[in-house]
Design a protein around this motif. Structure first.
Motif, PDB file in Angstrom:
ATOM      1  N   VAL A  40       0.872  -1.164   0.000  1.00 28.93           N
ATOM      2  CA  VAL A  40       0.000   0.000   0.000  1.00 28.93           C
ATOM      3  C   VAL A  40       0.917   1.224   0.000  1.00 28.93           C
ATOM      4  CG1 VAL A  40      -1.743   1.280   1.287  1.00 28.93           C
ATOM      5  CG2 VAL A  40      -1.807  -1.228   1.252  1.00 28.93           C
ATOM      6  N   THR A  48       3.702  -2.692   7.893  1.00 30.82           N
ATOM      7  CA  THR A  48       2.801  -3.724   7.375  1.00 30.82           C
ATOM      8  C   THR A  48       2.924  -4.996   8.196  1.00 30.82           C
ATOM      9  OG1 THR A  48       2.899  -2.839   5.125  1.00 30.82           O
ATOM     10  CG2 THR A  48       2.258  -5.145   5.358  1.00 30.82           C
ATOM     11  N   SER A  55      -3.268  -7.742  13.675  1.00 32.13           N
ATOM     12  CA  SER A  55      -4.638  -7.981  13.211  1.00 32.13           C
ATOM     13  C   SER A  55      -4.987  -9.460  13.319  1.00 32.13           C
ATOM     14  CB  SER A  55      -4.847  -7.467  11.786  1.00 32.13           C
ATOM     15  OG  SER A  55      -4.043  -8.166  10.866  1.00 32.13           O
ATOM     16  N   ALA A  91     -10.334 -10.309   4.692  1.00 26.64           N
ATOM     17  CA  ALA A  91      -9.261  -9.319   4.558  1.00 26.64           C
ATOM     18  C   ALA A  91      -8.139  -9.824   3.655  1.00 26.64           C
ATOM     19  CB  ALA A  91      -8.713  -8.950   5.934  1.00 26.64           C
ATOM     20  N   SER A  92      -7.938 -11.134   3.624  1.00 29.82           N
ATOM     21  CA  SER A  92      -6.878 -11.695   2.786  1.00 29.82           C
ATOM     22  C   SER A  92      -7.097 -11.377   1.313  1.00 29.82           C
ATOM     23  CB  SER A  92      -6.789 -13.212   2.980  1.00 29.82           C
ATOM     24  OG  SER A  92      -6.372 -13.504   4.295  1.00 29.82           O
ATOM     25  N   ALA A  93      -8.349 -11.319   0.894  1.00 33.78           N
ATOM     26  CA  ALA A  93      -8.649 -10.986  -0.496  1.00 33.78           C
ATOM     27  C   ALA A  93      -8.276  -9.538  -0.811  1.00 33.78           C
ATOM     28  CB  ALA A  93     -10.120 -11.233  -0.796  1.00 33.78           C
ATOM     29  N   GLY A  94      -8.034  -8.747   0.217  1.00 36.40           N
ATOM     30  CA  GLY A  94      -7.636  -7.358   0.028  1.00 36.40           C
ATOM     31  C   GLY A  94      -6.320  -7.189  -0.706  1.00 36.40           C
ATOM     32  N   HIS A  95      -5.532  -8.251  -0.778  1.00 34.61           N
ATOM     33  CA  HIS A  95      -4.281  -8.169  -1.546  1.00 34.61           C
ATOM     34  C   HIS A  95      -4.552  -7.718  -2.972  1.00 34.61           C
ATOM     35  CE1 HIS A  95      -1.698  -9.852   1.478  1.00 34.61           C
ATOM     36  NE2 HIS A  95      -2.432 -10.941   1.589  1.00 34.61           N
ATOM     37  N   LEU A  97      -6.599  -5.676  -4.072  1.00 35.85           N
ATOM     38  CA  LEU A  97      -6.930  -4.258  -4.216  1.00 35.85           C
ATOM     39  C   LEU A  97      -5.707  -3.431  -4.603  1.00 35.85           C
ATOM     40  CD1 LEU A  97      -9.306  -3.783  -1.146  1.00 35.85           C
ATOM     41  CD2 LEU A  97      -9.940  -4.022  -3.563  1.00 35.85           C
TER      42      LEU A  97
END
Length: 144
Positions: A40, A48, A55, A91-95, A97
């Motif tokens: 990010v 990170t 988290s 949240a893992s699928a956020g990679h 993004l």
């Protein structure tokens, strides 16, 4: 013994065990190999790593609280905690993004096993909520 405890406890244990294994693998790889994942903008790799590790701990505490509440028969409370815990997998699928991770296939697959675990928790939660909202014929009234 009530139906949620009798029919739900076994599947819940399986889902939670699967979720725990999947997220331990994925989040550990995220911490150890954070530089291999798309970053990010403006957030350093060490930051990170700390955020990912913390988290996972916070999410897992919600999972433990959800399981404990379920065992005690506090089903709505349990479902709320489990819903929060499911976010660890979502949240893992956020990679995706910020980009597609260039990591070995096994570690790439853990993104999807985390998401699968989250969906399994949601399906379980929907099943349990429907059971909690079920009204038997004896409970129905013709009076308003």
């Amino acid at each position: 013994m009530d139906v949620l405890h009798e029919k739900g406890l076994g599947p819940l244990r399986v889902i939670l065990a699967f979720t725990l294994v999947s997220t331990v693998l994925h989040y550990t790889h995220n911490v150890v190999r954070a530089a291999d994942y798309p970053q990010v903008p403006g957030i350093s790799v060490p930051v990170t790593q700390v955020v990912v590790a913390l988290s996972w701990v916070v999410f897992t505490v919600f999972g433990v609280l959800g399981y404990r509440a379920y065992v005690r028969g506090q089903y709505w409370r349990s479902l709320a905690f489990l819903l929060v815990y499911s976010l660890s997998g979502l949240a893992s699928a956020g990679h995706f993004l910020v980009g597609v991770p260039q990591i070995p296939a096994f570690w790439f697959a853990t993104i999807f096993t985390d998401a699968f675990a989250a969906v399994a928790l949601w399906v379980f939660g929907c099943w349990a909520a429907m059971r909690l909202n079920r009204v038997s014929v004896g409970q129905m009234s013709t009076q308003h």
